[in-house]
Scaffold this motif. Structure first.
Motif, mmCIF file in Angstrom:
data_model
loop_
_atom_site.group_PDB
_atom_site.id
_atom_site.type_symbol
_atom_site.label_atom_id
_atom_site.label_comp_id
_atom_site.label_asym_id
_atom_site.label_seq_id
_atom_site.Cartn_x
_atom_site.Cartn_y
_atom_site.Cartn_z
ATOM 1 N N MET A 179 24.193 41.251 44.935
ATOM 2 C CA MET A 179 25.235 41.819 45.784
ATOM 3 C C MET A 179 25.270 41.129 47.144
ATOM 4 N N ARG A 180 24.103 40.906 47.715
ATOM 5 C CA ARG A 180 24.032 40.236 49.015
ATOM 6 C C ARG A 180 24.596 38.822 48.932
ATOM 7 N N GLU A 181 24.252 38.116 47.875
ATOM 8 C CA GLU A 181 24.715 36.737 47.706
ATOM 9 C C GLU A 181 26.238 36.666 47.592
ATOM 10 N N ILE A 182 26.812 37.574 46.796
ATOM 11 C CA ILE A 182 28.271 37.564 46.620
ATOM 12 C C ILE A 182 28.978 37.935 47.919
ATOM 13 N N LEU A 183 28.469 38.940 48.621
ATOM 14 C CA LEU A 183 29.070 39.326 49.892
ATOM 15 C C LEU A 183 29.006 38.188 50.908
ATOM 16 N N LEU A 241 40.157 31.345 44.634
ATOM 17 C CA LEU A 241 39.292 30.212 44.976
ATOM 18 C C LEU A 241 37.903 30.693 45.390
ATOM 19 N N CYS A 242 37.860 31.816 46.073
ATOM 20 C CA CYS A 242 36.573 32.414 46.449
ATOM 21 C C CYS A 242 35.826 32.882 45.204
ATOM 22 N N THR A 243 36.547 33.470 44.273
ATOM 23 C CA THR A 243 35.937 33.910 43.010
ATOM 24 C C THR A 243 35.337 32.736 42.252
ATOM 25 N N LYS A 244 36.006 31.583 42.306
ATOM 26 C CA LYS A 244 35.462 30.391 41.634
ATOM 27 C C LYS A 244 34.154 29.946 42.272
ATOM 28 N N GLN A 245 34.025 30.111 43.584
ATOM 29 C CA GLN A 245 32.753 29.816 44.247
ATOM 30 C C GLN A 245 31.654 30.747 43.734
ATOM 31 N N PRO A 257 28.297 32.598 33.552
ATOM 32 C CA PRO A 257 29.677 32.252 33.919
ATOM 33 C C PRO A 257 30.553 33.501 33.859
ATOM 34 N N LEU A 258 31.450 33.615 34.796
ATOM 35 C CA LEU A 258 32.336 34.777 34.827
ATOM 36 C C LEU A 258 33.303 34.746 33.653
ATOM 37 N N THR A 259 33.512 35.888 33.038
ATOM 38 C CA THR A 259 34.581 36.015 32.053
ATOM 39 C C THR A 259 35.903 36.133 32.802
ATOM 40 N N LEU A 264 39.040 38.443 37.150
ATOM 41 C CA LEU A 264 40.216 39.244 37.486
ATOM 42 C C LEU A 264 39.864 40.346 38.482
ATOM 43 N N TYR A 265 38.861 41.153 38.138
ATOM 44 C CA TYR A 265 38.503 42.286 38.987
ATOM 45 C C TYR A 265 37.905 41.847 40.314
ATOM 46 N N LEU A 266 37.087 40.801 40.304
ATOM 47 C CA LEU A 266 36.545 40.287 41.557
ATOM 48 C C LEU A 266 37.661 39.795 42.471
ATOM 49 N N THR A 267 38.604 39.076 41.899
ATOM 50 C CA THR A 267 39.715 38.534 42.685
ATOM 51 C C THR A 267 40.536 39.652 43.316
ATOM 52 N N ILE A 268 40.820 40.676 42.553
ATOM 53 C CA ILE A 268 41.593 41.811 43.082
ATOM 54 C C ILE A 268 40.855 42.483 44.228
ATOM 55 N N HIS A 269 39.545 42.740 44.052
ATOM 56 C CA HIS A 269 38.760 43.390 45.104
ATOM 57 C C HIS A 269 38.673 42.509 46.348
ATOM 58 N N ILE A 270 38.479 41.214 46.146
ATOM 59 C CA ILE A 270 38.376 40.290 47.281
ATOM 60 C C ILE A 270 39.690 40.232 48.047
ATOM 61 N N GLU A 271 40.796 40.211 47.320
ATOM 62 C CA GLU A 271 42.105 40.165 47.967
ATOM 63 C C GLU A 271 42.352 41.432 48.774
ATOM 64 N N ARG A 272 42.026 42.569 48.231
ATOM 65 C CA ARG A 272 42.224 43.833 48.944
ATOM 66 C C ARG A 272 41.365 43.865 50.197
ATOM 67 N N LEU A 273 40.124 43.383 50.060
ATOM 68 C CA LEU A 273 39.213 43.359 51.200
ATOM 69 C C LEU A 273 39.726 42.408 52.275
ATOM 70 N N ARG A 274 40.144 41.216 51.853
ATOM 71 C CA ARG A 274 40.635 40.188 52.776
ATOM 72 C C ARG A 274 41.882 40.688 53.510
ATOM 73 N N THR A 275 42.781 41.301 52.774
ATOM 74 C CA THR A 275 44.034 41.779 53.360
ATOM 75 C C THR A 275 43.789 42.890 54.361
ATOM 76 N N GLU A 276 42.907 43.817 54.030
ATOM 77 C CA GLU A 276 42.652 44.933 54.945
ATOM 78 C C GLU A 276 41.953 44.464 56.218
ATOM 79 N N LEU A 277 41.020 43.509 56.073
ATOM 80 C CA LEU A 277 40.301 43.025 57.253
ATOM 81 C C LEU A 277 41.225 42.205 58.164
#
Length: 280
Positions: A179-183, A241-245, A257-259, A264-277
């Motif tokens: 979790m720390r690494e992904i964040l 692109l962040c999800t690919k990293q 490797p990510l399925t 899909l779910y990581l990208t959606i969560h990252i986008e929501r987080l990025r947009t809100e911040l």
């Protein structure tokens, strides 16, 4: 009630009406007693009834080695944890947490406190469980006169989490590490600072808990319609692109490797987080 087994002067085992073992604790409850003797109910302080028969022998062995004050203190903490947590705690916590508290106290008396390298993450990822850890330290100080460092609240938190997931301690540590690494990947990819109070951050952390658990258990998600993955990949290109990293990191470090669904779910969560911040 009659004595079925004597573990020590302060701990005995009896049988209920259905023949199920009950563990009774109380100062002097087993003193000069033999199997078959009547139990003085006025001496009973605490009663344990474990559903898991496989851990009963280990628990009985533990009870014969640990002081009554530590045992009772541990049960108070566990009862508090059960009241606070929505999910059921496994019976194994009576062994793992009681043993840990006893060992931590003995180490502290010898001046050997262990630093918790995941304390920051524990506070951020598991705030509810960490409050139980802090409560545990206050109970230990009040009842036993031992002031353990805050790091121990973090270790106690691990035991609470472990009991909820019914996993093993190394897995909980590794979950937190993933979790720390992904964040960190997300943080440095977008050069952002997290607002830990925002809803998207909390949702993301919750998702990462189960995601990390699935990686370590070698589990997989059910595959969804690939067309949705393609839509998300194109619509949220920066988050993708962040999800690919993250994908490259997980392949290198965990051979996972990510399925498409995980991406899909990581990208959606990252986008929501990025947009809100971006709005703050």
């Amino acid at each position: 009630m009659k004595v079925h087994k004597i573990l020590n002067n302060n701990v005995i085992v009896t049988l209920d009406d259905k023949g199920k073992e009950l563990i009774l604790t109380g100062r002097g409850i087993g003193f000069k007693k033999r199997e078959g003797d009547l139990i003085d109910i006025n001496l009973i302080e605490k009663q344990f009834s474990l559903d898991n028969k496989d851990i009963l022998p280990k628990f009985n062995e533990l009870l014969s080695e640990i002081p009554l004050e530590v045992l009772t203190t541990s049960q108070i903490i566990i009862n508090h944890a059960k009241e606070c947590m929505e999910s059921k705690l496994q019976d194994s916590i009576y062994i793992s947490l009681t043993d840990h508290i006893h060992f931590a106290i003995e180490r502290h008396k010898q001046g050997f406190d262990i630093p918790n390298g995941f304390l920051w993450e524990i506070k951020k990822f598991y705030p509810k469980e960490f409050q139980i850890g802090l409560y545990a330290l206050s109970v230990i100080k009040k009842r036993l006169g031992i002031e353990l460092p805050e790091d121990e609240a973090g270790f106690i938190t691990f035991h609470i989490i472990n009991s909820q997931l019914n996993g093993t301690m190394p897995n909980i540590v590794n979950m937190t590490k993933i979790m720390r690494e992904i964040l960190n990947i997300v943080k440095y990819h977008f050069n952002i600072e997290y607002d830990e109070d925002c809803l998207s951050y909390q949702r993301f952390v919750t998702h990462l808990k189960f995601f990390a658990q699935r990686i370590l258990s070698k589990g997989t998600q059910t595959q969804q319609d690939s067309s949705l993955y393609e839509i998300v990949r194109q619509k949220y290109h920066q988050a993708y692109l962040c999800t690919k990293q993250i994908d490259l990191h997980l392949i290198q470090q965990y051979q996972h490797p990510l399925t498409d669904d995980e991406s899909l779910y990581l990208t959606i969560h990252i986008e929501r987080l990025r947009t809100e911040l971006k709005k703050t």
